[in-house]
Design a protein around this motif. Structure first.
Motif, mmCIF file in Angstrom:
data_model
loop_
_atom_site.group_PDB
_atom_site.id
_atom_site.type_symbol
_atom_site.label_atom_id
_atom_site.label_comp_id
_atom_site.label_asym_id
_atom_site.label_seq_id
_atom_site.Cartn_x
_atom_site.Cartn_y
_atom_site.Cartn_z
ATOM 1 N N GLU A 1 0.853 -1.192 0.000
ATOM 2 C CA GLU A 1 0.000 0.000 0.000
ATOM 3 C C GLU A 1 0.886 1.238 0.000
ATOM 4 O OE1 GLU A 1 -3.782 1.929 2.463
ATOM 5 O OE2 GLU A 1 -2.820 0.077 3.161
ATOM 6 N N GLY A 2 0.631 2.118 -0.948
ATOM 7 C CA GLY A 2 1.435 3.336 -1.049
ATOM 8 C C GLY A 2 1.467 3.841 -2.477
ATOM 9 N N MET B 1 -10.277 -5.817 1.940
ATOM 10 C CA MET B 1 -9.234 -5.187 2.755
ATOM 11 C C MET B 1 -9.014 -5.918 4.077
ATOM 12 S SD MET B 1 -9.527 -1.054 2.214
ATOM 13 C CE MET B 1 -11.284 -0.928 2.323
ATOM 14 N N ARG B 2 -10.042 -6.589 4.560
ATOM 15 C CA ARG B 2 -9.875 -7.356 5.793
ATOM 16 C C ARG B 2 -8.881 -8.497 5.610
ATOM 17 N NH1 ARG B 2 -15.856 -6.984 6.539
ATOM 18 N NH2 ARG B 2 -16.066 -9.205 6.093
ATOM 19 N N PHE B 3 -8.664 -8.909 4.380
ATOM 20 C CA PHE B 3 -7.769 -10.028 4.105
ATOM 21 C C PHE B 3 -6.335 -9.578 3.812
ATOM 22 C CE2 PHE B 3 -11.938 -11.796 3.605
ATOM 23 C CZ PHE B 3 -11.805 -13.094 4.091
ATOM 24 N N PHE B 4 -6.068 -8.266 3.914
ATOM 25 C CA PHE B 4 -4.679 -7.796 3.785
ATOM 26 C C PHE B 4 -3.825 -8.325 4.937
ATOM 27 C CE2 PHE B 4 -5.932 -3.609 1.441
ATOM 28 C CZ PHE B 4 -6.421 -4.368 0.386
ATOM 29 N N ARG B 5 -4.454 -8.470 6.105
ATOM 30 C CA ARG B 5 -3.722 -8.913 7.298
ATOM 31 C C ARG B 5 -4.208 -10.282 7.762
ATOM 32 N NH1 ARG B 5 -1.065 -4.304 9.855
ATOM 33 N NH2 ARG B 5 -1.501 -2.427 8.647
ATOM 34 N N ALA C 1 1.399 -11.230 3.809
ATOM 35 C CA ALA C 1 2.378 -10.220 4.176
ATOM 36 C C ALA C 1 1.841 -8.869 3.717
ATOM 37 C CB ALA C 1 3.722 -10.502 3.518
ATOM 38 N N TYR C 2 2.123 -7.832 4.498
ATOM 39 C CA TYR C 2 1.615 -6.489 4.188
ATOM 40 C C TYR C 2 2.681 -5.461 4.538
ATOM 41 C CZ TYR C 2 -0.979 -2.122 4.928
ATOM 42 O OH TYR C 2 -1.395 -0.820 4.901
ATOM 43 N N HIS D 1 3.332 -6.255 8.251
ATOM 44 C CA HIS D 1 2.685 -7.441 8.814
ATOM 45 C C HIS D 1 3.278 -8.657 8.125
ATOM 46 C CE1 HIS D 1 -0.505 -10.282 9.967
ATOM 47 N NE2 HIS D 1 -0.577 -10.618 8.691
ATOM 48 N N LEU D 2 3.870 -9.566 8.887
ATOM 49 C CA LEU D 2 4.431 -10.794 8.336
ATOM 50 C C LEU D 2 3.434 -11.938 8.489
ATOM 51 C CD1 LEU D 2 8.153 -10.787 9.543
ATOM 52 C CD2 LEU D 2 7.334 -10.619 7.181
#
Length: 687
Positions: free
Chosen positions: A28-29, A117-121, A126-127, A135-136
């Motif tokens: 993200e960025g 988006m809930r599944f990014f973490r 990894a995020y 987030h690993l």
């Protein structure tokens, strides 16, 4: 957690390589930050519609049937879930799958993306974002291989380069080749389980054993590239072209497209059918009849999206047409280790592993509206709803999840038995368009997204007013098999009709692949045929039938729609629909207005003379056709058609030849068939 981007990537890449697994990585960025991070990895293929030197999304199917390394998917402008899932199955163990997210994701109004988006973490993901937030995956937090194995995160299932399941599949296909005839095998697997590789290995073994010919068919040749690759591995052979592999003993492995296969019926010692779920069921039926040694393979979950509904239908076909067929389910992955984080994430994010919950009974059905804002917050309900859709329909695509959450024109009704969802109805609002736009649609200048039923009726009839009338189109009615024939489907339809009237929408319609069972059901609910497509559906092999029902008062154009359908079908039945199911033809005629077809006294007299044996068939065929059409139109909708009646449909209405009709209905040639027609008409002339 705070880590440098290099440390973050090194941890992921080293772990993926060591354990032959894959990780989903969300970035993200800004695009500069995303590309800088991705470029720190070697040999990453970029997929994007906007970035330079990237593979556009529309070309990603080139990967199907192949393996690839790390991929970076640009999903800033949205994504095609079906194509994403196809790519996941191609990424080999030890690689990473990057997602370029962009910025300000929280501002996205899409319910689908809010859930996504809930599944990014997710525990398997990894995020990293531009602010240094990292987030690993849970996998990377295990310190030793012993800990990983003890937690059953990974399970090695390979021996001598192939899995146990592949060995079983190879043995089963060899038995099809060498054992009794008409004992096909069905290989079922999720993506990446090596079923195509297994077919290639067994093809190599058979082709080396003597001069043999094996044919392989699939919707596209790219699907079977893996079959050719493994058939040719480490043996003396030559690839004459992309369709044909020739061994030194003159054995041949050749690709033939499904339509060419059934048209030409080339001889072979074994037929391999890869990705059978993407081939129309009537074509599979003919393959079973025409070829005595066949191996079918199909993806149960994955990008094809056919799910268990296909497997159920196809098993029924095999039960009817063959004896002793065998099913092999390949469960162990080949391209990565079992317990792979990317696959775990994919199944959770896109509901590939949904299994509906079955109630102990289906009494006291309660119909409730399912709100999409509630659905996004209730993962249990979403999984149950999607599980019902997957298990009851021939084809359900991963892309279906997006409109289920985001399409505000969609109404969702649920049928509950106690607290358990056992059925669902999906409907979309159509129509209400201004006359200028409607005119452009009728002239073929414009198309209105999502207005499938009214747009089709307006375009094919030239009646502009059709698109100005609001209508609710029922797109799916799905009920768990255990609860079918108990009123749940009817209750869902009745509830939608009440909602439509309360909202001022006085018409409801639907469209489906026509079968006698489905048509009888919808006719019993008061729906009338409005249009039938002249091309068979590629998936089901059925003709698409559109039906409409008015709830309070009919718009002035509706009678014209019904009249046009009847007028055209009277002539189409002997041309475009000459091979349609005879019972379906009879039911459609029964639903037509008898006043639309005049039966005159001279014609009645000729039919009577034929029935008494005075005049022959060739002398009165026109009168017979008119009388029979009129007779069908005067039947009750619940009328049951006997065998002789269906024979008349084939000969008189569909104009099929004497020999073909006689063979189909067990008659000894034309004379016997004509006698059966005469006897039946003499019994029913006065009805």
């Amino acid at each position: 957690m705070t880590m440098t981007p290099n440390s973050f990537l090194n941890t992921l890449q080293n772990t993926a390589t060591q354990y032959h697994i894959r990780f989903p990585v969300f970035i993200e960025g800004s695009i500069d930050f995303s590309l800088l991070l991705i470029n720190c990895c070697n040999n990453v293929t970029l997929v994007s519609n906007t970035l330079s030197d990237a593979l556009p999304w529309w070309q990603v199917k080139k990967f199907l049937g192949q393996e690839t390394g790390s991929l970076a998917l640009d999903i800033r402008q949205g994504m095609d879930v079906e194509k994403l899932c196809a790519l996941v199955g191609c990424v080999r163990g030890g690689a990473l799958l990057f997602f370029i997210l962009g910025t300000d994701l929280s501002l996205c109004p899409s319910r689908f993306y809010q859930r996504f988006m809930r599944f990014f973490r997710h525990p398997s993901t990894a995020y990293i974002n531009e602010d240094g937030d990292v987030h690993l995956p849970e996998f990377c937090r295990y310190s030793t291989e012993e800990t990983i194995r003890s937690k059953n995160v990974l399970t090695s299932t390979k021996s001598a380069g192939i899995t146990l399941c592949q060995s079983q599949a190879i043995a089963a296909v060899e038995h099809v080749f060498s054992g009794h005839r008409r004992r096909p095998v069905l290989l079922i697997a999720d993506r990446g389980r090596g079923k195509s590789a297994a077919m290639g290995m067994v093809a190599q073994s058979i082709l080396q054993s003597g001069k043999k010919r094996i044919l392989v068919t699939s919707p596209t040749i790219s699907n079977v590239e893996t079959v050719f690759k493994h058939a040719a591995a480490n043996v003396p052979c030559r690839r004459e072209n992309k369709y044909r592999l020739v061994f030194n003993n003159d054995s041949v492995l050749q690709f033939v497209a499904p339509d060419a296969l059934l048209r030409e019926l080339p001889k072979c010692d074994l037929l391999l059918v890869d990705e059978a779920a993407a081939i129309p069921m009537p074509m599979l039926d003919r393959m079973v009849v025409k070829y005595s040694r066949i191996c079918f393979s199909s993806t149960e979950h994955g990008y094809e999206g056919t799910g268990r509904a296909f497997s159920t239908l196809f098993r029924t076909l095999l039960n009817e047409k063959t004896k002793g067929w065998k099913e092999i389910k390949l469960v162990h992955p080949v391209r990565w280790e079992e317990g792979d984080p990317l696959e775990n994430w994919l199944f959770d994010a896109f509901l590939f592993d949904v299994e509906p919950t079955f109630p102990s009974g289906c009494n006291d059905i309660d119909i409730r509206i399912i709100d999409q804002d509630v659905l996004i917050q209730d993962e249990v309900l979403l999984r149950q709803l999607f599980g019902i859709l997957v298990s009851t329909h021939y084809q359900t695509s991963p892309n279906d999840l997006m409109p289920l959450l985001d399409d505000d024109s969609m109404s969702i009704l649920g049928a509950y038995s106690g607290k358990i969802l056992v059925g669902a109805l999906l409907a979309k609002q159509e129509g209400g368009d201004d006359m200028a736009l409607a005119s452009d649609v009728v002239m073929g200048k414009r198309r209105i997204r999502g207005h499938l039923l009214l747009q089709s009726l307006a375009f094919h009839t030239g009646i502009v007013e059709v698109l100005s009338s609001p209508l609710l189109r029922i797109s799916r009615v799905a009920v768990l098999k255990q609860c079918q024939q108990q009123g749940a489907g009817s209750a869902l339809i009745s509830a939608l009709e009440r909602i439509a009237k309360a909202c001022g929408t006085f018409m409801v319609g639907t469209s489906f692949g026509a079968t006698p069972v489905l048509l009888r059901f919808w006719l019993s609910k008061g729906y009338r045929p409005a249009r039938m497509g002249v091309q068979r559906n590629a998936a089901s092999g059925t003709y698409s039938l559109q039906l409409v029902k008015y709830l309070i008062h009919a718009p002035h154009w509706l009678d014209d729609i019904f009249t046009l359908f009847s007028t055209n079908f009277l002539y189409q039945v002997s041309e475009q629909f000459e091979n349609m199911d005879a019972c379906l033809v009879a039911m459609l005629f029964t639903n037509m207005d008898a006043d639309a077809l005049l039966l005159l006294k001279p014609e009645r007299r000729q039919v009577e003379l034929f029935a008494h044996g005075v005049l022959g068939y060739d002398l009165v065929v026109g009168s017979l056709v008119i009388w029979f059409k009129h007779w069908l139109m005067n039947r009750d909708r619940e009328y049951t058609y006997d065998l002789e009646c269906l024979l008349l449909v084939k000969r008189l209405l569909q104009r099929q030849g004497w020999e073909k009709v006689a063979r189909q209905y067990g008659c000894q040639g034309r004379r016997d068939t004509e006698m059966m027609i005469r006897d039946w008409i003499s019994q029913h002339y006065c009805q």
